[in-house]
Design a protein around this motif. Structure first.
Motif, PDB file in Angstrom:
ATOM      1  N   SER A 190      42.120   6.398  48.990  1.00 58.81           N
ATOM      2  CA  SER A 190      41.058   6.839  47.845  1.00 58.81           C
ATOM      3  C   SER A 190      41.506   8.215  46.964  1.00 58.81           C
ATOM      4  CB  SER A 190      39.818   7.128  48.435  1.00 58.81           C
ATOM      5  OG  SER A 190      39.986   8.086  49.379  1.00 58.81           O
ATOM      6  N   GLN A 191      41.123   8.013  45.765  1.00 55.29           N
ATOM      7  CA  GLN A 191      41.138   9.321  44.869  1.00 55.29           C
ATOM      8  C   GLN A 191      40.449  10.433  45.138  1.00 55.29           C
ATOM      9  OE1 GLN A 191      40.054   6.852  41.563  1.00 55.29           O
ATOM     10  NE2 GLN A 191      42.330   6.288  40.991  1.00 55.29           N
ATOM     11  N   PHE A 192      39.565  10.323  46.016  1.00 57.80           N
ATOM     12  CA  PHE A 192      38.429  11.691  46.529  1.00 57.80           C
ATOM     13  C   PHE A 192      38.711  11.474  47.991  1.00 57.80           C
ATOM     14  CE2 PHE A 192      37.294  11.039  42.013  1.00 57.80           C
ATOM     15  CZ  PHE A 192      36.938  12.417  41.688  1.00 57.80           C
ATOM     16  N   ASP A 193      38.639  12.798  48.452  1.00 57.28           N
ATOM     17  CA  ASP A 193      38.453  13.027  49.802  1.00 57.28           C
ATOM     18  C   ASP A 193      36.996  12.195  50.449  1.00 57.28           C
ATOM     19  OD1 ASP A 193      37.658  14.781  52.565  1.00 57.28           O
ATOM     20  OD2 ASP A 193      39.557  14.853  52.319  1.00 57.28           O
ATOM     21  N   PRO A 194      36.891  11.603  51.328  1.00 54.00           N
ATOM     22  CA  PRO A 194      35.637  11.251  51.746  1.00 54.00           C
ATOM     23  C   PRO A 194      34.672  12.241  52.299  1.00 54.00           C
ATOM     24  CG  PRO A 194      37.458  10.523  53.241  1.00 54.00           C
ATOM     25  CD  PRO A 194      38.016  10.889  52.170  1.00 54.00           C
ATOM     26  N   TYR A 195      35.260  13.204  52.984  1.00 59.39           N
ATOM     27  CA  TYR A 195      34.587  14.196  53.481  1.00 59.39           C
ATOM     28  C   TYR A 195      33.952  15.355  52.592  1.00 59.39           C
ATOM     29  CZ  TYR A 195      37.084  13.217  57.670  1.00 59.39           C
ATOM     30  OH  TYR A 195      37.602  12.529  58.636  1.00 59.39           O
ATOM     31  N   ASP A 196      34.784  15.314  51.337  1.00 57.98           N
ATOM     32  CA  ASP A 196      34.084  16.055  50.175  1.00 57.98           C
ATOM     33  C   ASP A 196      32.810  15.359  49.520  1.00 57.98           C
ATOM     34  OD1 ASP A 196      36.134  18.043  50.595  1.00 57.98           O
ATOM     35  OD2 ASP A 196      37.532  17.252  49.022  1.00 57.98           O
ATOM     36  N   ALA A 244      26.977  14.796  48.608  1.00 60.38           N
ATOM     37  CA  ALA A 244      25.768  14.250  48.593  1.00 60.38           C
ATOM     38  C   ALA A 244      24.790  14.908  48.968  1.00 60.38           C
ATOM     39  CB  ALA A 244      26.036  12.904  49.471  1.00 60.38           C
ATOM     40  N   GLU A 245      24.936  16.113  50.064  1.00 59.03           N
ATOM     41  CA  GLU A 245      23.931  16.676  50.756  1.00 59.03           C
ATOM     42  C   GLU A 245      23.560  17.965  49.654  1.00 59.03           C
ATOM     43  OE1 GLU A 245      22.518  15.923  53.381  1.00 59.03           O
ATOM     44  OE2 GLU A 245      23.831  13.908  53.264  1.00 59.03           O
ATOM     45  N   ASP A 246      24.427  18.143  48.819  1.00 58.56           N
ATOM     46  CA  ASP A 246      24.233  19.419  47.857  1.00 58.56           C
ATOM     47  C   ASP A 246      23.499  18.952  46.628  1.00 58.56           C
ATOM     48  OD1 ASP A 246      24.494  21.709  46.528  1.00 58.56           O
ATOM     49  OD2 ASP A 246      26.492  21.852  46.456  1.00 58.56           O
ATOM     50  N   ASP A 247      22.023  19.425  46.730  1.00 60.82           N
ATOM     51  CA  ASP A 247      21.086  19.134  45.607  1.00 60.82           C
ATOM     52  C   ASP A 247      21.789  19.569  44.305  1.00 60.82           C
ATOM     53  OD1 ASP A 247      19.461  17.772  47.404  1.00 60.82           O
ATOM     54  OD2 ASP A 247      18.157  19.737  47.751  1.00 60.82           O
ATOM     55  N   ALA A 248      22.470  20.703  44.267  1.00 56.56           N
ATOM     56  CA  ALA A 248      22.726  21.324  42.892  1.00 56.56           C
ATOM     57  C   ALA A 248      23.531  20.568  42.113  1.00 56.56           C
ATOM     58  CB  ALA A 248      23.297  22.590  43.480  1.00 56.56           C
ATOM     59  N   LYS A 249      24.571  19.748  42.881  1.00 59.07           N
ATOM     60  CA  LYS A 249      25.366  18.995  42.490  1.00 59.07           C
ATOM     61  C   LYS A 249      24.885  17.629  41.708  1.00 59.07           C
ATOM     62  CE  LYS A 249      29.243  20.844  44.498  1.00 59.07           C
ATOM     63  NZ  LYS A 249      30.430  21.478  43.761  1.00 59.07           N
ATOM     64  N   TRP A 250      23.554  17.385  42.051  1.00 50.63           N
ATOM     65  CA  TRP A 250      23.201  16.351  41.298  1.00 50.63           C
ATOM     66  C   TRP A 250      22.047  16.632  40.169  1.00 50.63           C
ATOM     67  CZ3 TRP A 250      25.614  11.972  42.650  1.00 50.63           C
ATOM     68  CH2 TRP A 250      26.517  12.095  43.773  1.00 50.63           C
ATOM     69  N   GLU A 251      22.002  17.912  39.916  1.00 50.67           N
ATOM     70  CA  GLU A 251      21.169  18.201  38.777  1.00 50.67           C
ATOM     71  C   GLU A 251      21.791  17.656  37.446  1.00 50.67           C
ATOM     72  OE1 GLU A 251      20.369  22.380  39.068  1.00 50.67           O
ATOM     73  OE2 GLU A 251      19.335  22.123  40.809  1.00 50.67           O
ATOM     74  N   ASP A 252      21.170  16.895  36.663  1.00 49.53           N
ATOM     75  CA  ASP A 252      21.491  16.562  35.240  1.00 49.53           C
ATOM     76  C   ASP A 252      22.834  15.867  35.513  1.00 49.53           C
ATOM     77  OD1 ASP A 252      19.869  18.262  33.948  1.00 49.53           O
ATOM     78  OD2 ASP A 252      20.950  19.780  34.140  1.00 49.53           O
ATOM     79  N   PHE A 253      22.785  14.965  36.684  1.00 48.95           N
ATOM     80  CA  PHE A 253      24.010  14.119  37.007  1.00 48.95           C
ATOM     81  C   PHE A 253      23.912  12.825  35.945  1.00 48.95           C
ATOM     82  CE2 PHE A 253      26.500  11.073  39.247  1.00 48.95           C
ATOM     83  CZ  PHE A 253      27.735  11.965  39.610  1.00 48.95           C
ATOM     84  N   THR A 254      24.923  12.719  35.197  1.00 48.31           N
ATOM     85  CA  THR A 254      24.806  11.847  33.985  1.00 48.31           C
ATOM     86  C   THR A 254      25.548  10.540  34.338  1.00 48.31           C
ATOM     87  OG1 THR A 254      26.557  12.645  32.737  1.00 48.31           O
ATOM     88  CG2 THR A 254      24.107  13.368  32.331  1.00 48.31           C
ATOM     89  N   ASP A 255      25.656   9.460  33.592  1.00 46.47           N
ATOM     90  CA  ASP A 255      26.472   8.126  33.825  1.00 46.47           C
ATOM     91  C   ASP A 255      27.898   8.860  33.646  1.00 46.47           C
ATOM     92  OD1 ASP A 255      24.226   6.770  34.711  1.00 46.47           O
ATOM     93  OD2 ASP A 255      23.979   5.758  32.680  1.00 46.47           O
TER      94      ASP A 255
END
Length: 534
Positions: free
Chosen positions: A194-200, A205-216
């Protein structure tokens, strides 16, 4: 953590595997392996999971307890949910003693230890021998965070449980052939890095801040050349299994487009038939879906549901019998051994519905391949507009398809076909080297009962079984095609062609009123000819 390469196993490892298999040639049968073993299943109330439970009960009378993970919903008691599941037609052949082996365990897929209380968790740790992980969000375009939590974190929870078990015999992950659809050429039975680490991704997914204003746009930056979040997270899950389950008896099964059953536990079992490409077939039977998009020469890689389950059961036996250094991967696909093009599929379903028409339909079932603007114009003129008109009698008289109105089916269909366009517009080829090799290791009796060789499928016969299954199990109609059905088809066929005449007269009347008889006739013929061609 295991290191995943892009080159697969070394020559020495393959030679060692071949030698081990030769040494174990006289091992027991598949039913003998599963005798008295206890099973833990995620996704057990879904289409695949339901057939898996039925097949385990049917072919393994000595099987132990089948623990089924059930979400704890407020309005539904888990025992009631399992009772409803076991009331389905495919379980009618089993007695109460057999059905009592199916036990619900309430939990959430993405929570630590599934949220089990200590007593339930300890029981599973002490007793479970085999894990089947089939739960997933199968929507191609689920929000990325949802797809990660369900498909990736959910897989991590099953891995954690597997490592706690006192007697793990096998772990089988139901993946998808589409998880590597960002690649071209022959896709082999290996885990693609995979191009990304599954653990990362799980931490994200557990970090709410990462999903603020998360666009397409941000989502596309992450999934990159994957067509959707589904294939992206399934590929991540396979990478997670390679990192966590090397040295454990683990197998990965990658099915393609899953249709109804070929033979077991019943011919043509289709479940609720409202998802995936099988949902298209349900709408087609009633004359609601009448167009398809894609290249005529593209291979529609479909596979019977029981072939997927058979391969999964066999891989449980294989992983638990042969020493594996890393998870074994197989494809459960048909394109390489029995290709069915989209053009051929259209011909087959049109001929099949003539032989086995349903009790009623809203329009003569007839599907045609269209692309580009032709597809879009036809869809809105002959799908959306009739669905809008049909909604009125549906609501007044309660006619139509189960669960949804015709208009709702249009919306689902349009989203589904757009998602499938990516796969039907390209040629994907899937190697079956591992699958075919493992077939040769099975006992002769197992080869027949647990068949998953798609070269044995007659696609015309298979579609017949699926259409009859839709009539019988989904629309609750008779499974028998009678003279009345044939007469109904003939009468409706006449009405269908009379409709062309009525359409011409309607267009001619409007054109003649606006432009006069001469110009009106010419214009009406042109418009009518275009609509008939469309």
């Amino acid at each position: 953590m295991a290191v995943i390469t892009d080159h697969g196993s070394s020559t020495e490892e393959l030679a060692l595997t071949d030698q081990n298999e030769k040494n174990l040639k006289n091992i027991g049968t598949v039913p003998e392996f599963f005798a008295h073993k206890n099973i833990f299943i995620t996704g057990g109330t879904g289409f695949l999971g339901t057939v898996l439970i039925a097949e385990l009960l049917d072919t393994h009378p000595d099987i132990g307890t089948i623990y089924v993970l059930v979400r704890g919903k407020r309005k539904f008691d888990p025992n009631e949910r399992i009772s409803r599941l076991l009331e389905k037609t495919i379980f009618q052949k089993f007695n109460e003693k057999s059905l009592a082996k199916v036990v619900p365990v309430v939990g959430e897929l993405s929570e630590v230890d599934f949220g089990f209380n200590e007593a339930v968790l300890n029981e599973l740790i002490d007793k479970v021998n085999v894990i089947y992980h089939s739960a997933a969000t199968i929507k191609f375009n689920s929000p990325l965070r949802t797809a990660i939590k369900t498909n990736l974190t959910g897989t991590m929870r099953t891995i954690e449980l597997a490592k706690k078990l006192k007697n793990l015999s096998a772990y089988v992950y139901l993946s998808t052939a589409f998880c590597n659809s960002n690649n071209r050429g022959l896709i082999v039975e290996e885990v693609y890095k995979s191009q990304f680490d599954p653990y990362d991704m799980m931490k994200m997914a557990e970090d709410d801040a990462k999903w603020e204003d998360f666009t397409d746009e941000k989502c596309k930056e992450i999934i990159r050349d994957h067509p959707n979040t589904y294939t992206f997270t399934k590929n991540l899950s396979e990478n997670l299994l390679m990192a966590e389950m090397s040295g454990f008896p683990t197998a990965i099964v990658r099915p393609s487009i899953i249709y109804g059953t070929w033979e077991h536990p019943l011919k043509g079992w289709v479940g609720n038939a409202n998802s995936g490409h099988l949902g298209f077939l349900a709408g087609f039977v009633k004359g609601i879906f009448r167009t398809m998009s894609g290249r005529a020469a593209s291979v529609l890689d479909i596979i019977p549901c029981d072939f997927v389950i058979n391969s999964s059961i066999v891989m449980g036996w294989y992983a638990g019998t042969y020493p594996l250094k890393q998870p074994e991967v197989i494809h459960c696909t048909s394109g390489e051994v029995n290709p069915l093009t989209l053009r051929e599929f259209g011909v087959i379903i049109n001929e099949s519905v003539k032989r086995h028409p349903p009790n009623n339909f809203v329009w003569k079932p007839s599907a045609k391949l269209r692309n580009g603007w032709r597809y879009n114009v036809f869809f809105y003129l002959f799908h959306v507009l009739p669905a809008l008109a049909y909604t009125i009698p549906e609501k007044l008289f309660g006619i139509g398809m189960p669960q949804h109105t015709a208009l709702e089916y249009m919306r689902v269909f349009h989203k589904g076909t757009k998602a499938f366009d990516y796969f039907l517009g390209k040629d994907f080829r899937y190697s079956l080297k591992n699958a075919l090799r493992i077939m040769t290791l099975m006992h002769e009796s197992d080869k027949k009962r647990y068949n998953f060789d798609a070269s044995t499928c007659d696609w015309s016969e298979f579609i017949d079984r699926c259409l009859i299954g839709l009539r019988r199990f989904y629309f609750k109609e008779s499974a028998e095609t009678t003279d009345w059905h044939r007469m109904y088809w003939k009468v409706f066929n006449i009405i269908h062609y009379l409709g062309f005449l009525v359409l011409f007269l309607f267009i001619f009347g409007i054109c003649a009123f606006l432009f006069g008889l001469t110009i009106g006739l010419a214009l009406a013929l042109a418009i009518w000819g275009f609509l008939v061609w469309l």
